[in-house]
Structures are given as C-alpha cells and as structure tokens.
Design a protein around this motif. Structure first.
Motif, PDB file in Angstrom:
ATOM      1  N   MET A 265     -18.929   6.640  19.791  1.00 24.50           N
ATOM      2  CA  MET A 265     -20.108   6.912  20.586  1.00 24.50           C
ATOM      3  C   MET A 265     -19.855   8.026  21.588  1.00 24.50           C
ATOM      4  O   MET A 265     -20.687   8.271  22.434  1.00 24.50           O
ATOM      5  N   GLY A 266     -18.680   8.660  21.523  1.00 22.85           N
ATOM      6  CA  GLY A 266     -18.418   9.819  22.349  1.00 22.85           C
ATOM      7  C   GLY A 266     -17.636   9.572  23.625  1.00 22.85           C
ATOM      8  O   GLY A 266     -17.384  10.505  24.369  1.00 22.85           O
ATOM      9  N   GLY A 267     -17.273   8.340  23.893  1.00 24.10           N
ATOM     10  CA  GLY A 267     -16.507   8.062  25.103  1.00 24.10           C
ATOM     11  C   GLY A 267     -15.156   8.749  25.068  1.00 24.10           C
ATOM     12  O   GLY A 267     -14.498   8.787  24.037  1.00 24.10           O
ATOM     13  N   ARG A 268     -14.742   9.316  26.195  1.00 25.52           N
ATOM     14  CA  ARG A 268     -13.464  10.032  26.254  1.00 25.52           C
ATOM     15  C   ARG A 268     -12.466   9.399  27.218  1.00 25.52           C
ATOM     16  O   ARG A 268     -11.283   9.633  27.118  1.00 25.52           O
ATOM     17  N   THR A 269     -12.947   8.632  28.177  1.00 26.16           N
ATOM     18  CA  THR A 269     -12.068   7.998  29.161  1.00 26.16           C
ATOM     19  C   THR A 269     -12.466   6.535  29.313  1.00 26.16           C
ATOM     20  O   THR A 269     -13.637   6.225  29.514  1.00 26.16           O
ATOM     21  N   PHE A 270     -11.472   5.686  29.217  1.00 19.86           N
ATOM     22  CA  PHE A 270     -11.697   4.249  29.329  1.00 19.86           C
ATOM     23  C   PHE A 270     -10.688   3.658  30.302  1.00 19.86           C
ATOM     24  O   PHE A 270      -9.516   4.032  30.287  1.00 19.86           O
ATOM     25  N   LEU A 271     -11.151   2.752  31.120  1.00 22.64           N
ATOM     26  CA  LEU A 271     -10.291   2.022  32.045  1.00 22.64           C
ATOM     27  C   LEU A 271     -10.180   0.597  31.525  1.00 22.64           C
ATOM     28  O   LEU A 271     -11.190  -0.095  31.382  1.00 22.64           O
ATOM     29  N   VAL A 272      -8.960   0.164  31.257  1.00 25.17           N
ATOM     30  CA  VAL A 272      -8.717  -1.182  30.738  1.00 25.17           C
ATOM     31  C   VAL A 272      -8.056  -1.993  31.846  1.00 25.17           C
ATOM     32  O   VAL A 272      -6.904  -1.730  32.215  1.00 25.17           O
ATOM     33  N   PRO A 273      -8.765  -2.968  32.408  1.00 29.19           N
ATOM     34  CA  PRO A 273      -8.175  -3.757  33.493  1.00 29.19           C
ATOM     35  C   PRO A 273      -7.244  -4.838  32.968  1.00 29.19           C
ATOM     36  O   PRO A 273      -7.529  -5.490  31.971  1.00 29.19           O
ATOM     37  N   GLY A 274      -6.130  -4.993  33.639  1.00 21.35           N
ATOM     38  CA  GLY A 274      -5.236  -6.108  33.361  1.00 21.35           C
ATOM     39  C   GLY A 274      -5.739  -7.347  34.076  1.00 21.35           C
ATOM     40  O   GLY A 274      -6.759  -7.324  34.762  1.00 21.35           O
TER      41      GLY A 274
END
Length: 180
Positions: free
Chosen positions: A1-10
């Motif tokens: 869907m075009g996302g380039r930056t993702f933040l994955v919380p621990g």
C-alpha cells in the motif's frame, strides 16, 4: 500500500505493572527483582518476546530493504524509569499508583481511579504509574524522549530529513510529528 516507514512497538515490562504486582503478589521475595521490585517471571517473558520480535523485524528488513522498520524498545525505555527513579525525579515510588486505593501498590481491581472514595496524589509527575494500568504523563514523556532522541529506537530516528525550521528549534517538545 506504499508505506515506507513503520514503527513496531515492543512490550512493556509487565512485571513492573502495578496491576500485575497486585494480581500476582507473593510473600516469596525470590520472585522479585531486588533492584526494581518488579516480578521476575513476567519480565522474563517480556524479554523473550522482545528478542523474538527483533528477530522477526530483522527478517522483514532483509525482505524489504526499501522499507524503514523502526523497533521501539518500550521494555527498556520503561524499565529504566524503575531502575533509576531518582535520576528521573520519581521520589514517591515507581511501583505505587498516583491515583488509587489499596496496599501495597495503591491499586485495587474493585476500586479504580475515578470511583467514589478513590483519591489521586498531589503531584503525578513524581510517579511512574497513574492508576495502576497507565503511566503518568511524566513517565510517558520520558519514554517518548528515549524513543525519539535515543537510545530506545533501532535504528535511531533520522532527524536530518526535517525542514530547517524544525531542526533549528532547541527542543522537539512543541513539534507535532504525527497527526491523528
């Protein structure tokens, strides 16, 4: 869907959660970390979860080299508050809720913050825990600072892409970074 930056919380160190400390309270002092007072076994699970999550993130980074996947280390950002409370000016205990009732953690599942007869402390900035479930604004701010300014984000946030107007500010505190 075009996302380039993702933040994955621990995950958080749930063994330090006032609710978990109340629910799994024991007289066996071997169950508690002598430095923080947190329950060891839930935190061991949290550490394992964080390790496995980071392994998967590394795998996803290799599969998607054009995507920026940032791991937000909530576990250590939060745990640091309990390991060095005086450094962060938490003088009223990191394992006691500001708003609540009941001993030893000022928390009760049957009488939550906002209920009749439940009072809050005078200065929430001196506490990590607000109501036994949530942290105080002061604790969340310190966590956010640790994530945005380091050292609790991997890779660290790259602020060089921001406009010169924002970069020239002395502080990021009043900058809106994300819209809801």
């Amino acid at each position: 869907m075009g996302g380039r930056t993702f933040l994955v919380p621990g995950g958080f160190p749930i063994g330090c959660s006032v609710a978990y400390l109340t629910l799994y309270q024991t007289s066996n002092m071997e169950e508690y970390d002598p430095l923080t007072g947190c329950l060891k076994w839930p935190n061991k699970f949290g550490e394992y979860h964080s390790e496995q999550l980071q392994v998967e993130i590394k795998r996803l980074r290799k599969l998607n080299p054009h995507v920026n996947i940032i791991y937000a280390d909530y576990y250590n950002a939060s745990l640091s508050l309990g390991q060095e409370p005086a450094k962060y000016r938490f003088i009223n205990g990191t394992l006691s809720a500001c708003c609540g009732v009941g001993r030893p953690y000022n928390f009760s599942f049957s009488q939550s913050c906002g209920s009749v007869g439940v009072e809050s402390c005078n200065d929430p900035s001196k506490y990590v825990a607000w109501d036994g479930i949530h942290m105080t604004e002061a604790a969340y701010k310190l966590m956010a600072d640790g994530l945005l300014k380091g050292p609790y984000a991997t890779p660290p946030f790259n602020w060089s892409c921001l406009s010169s107007k924002i970069k020239n500010k002395n502080s990021l505190e009043n900058t809106i970074l994300f819209d809801e």
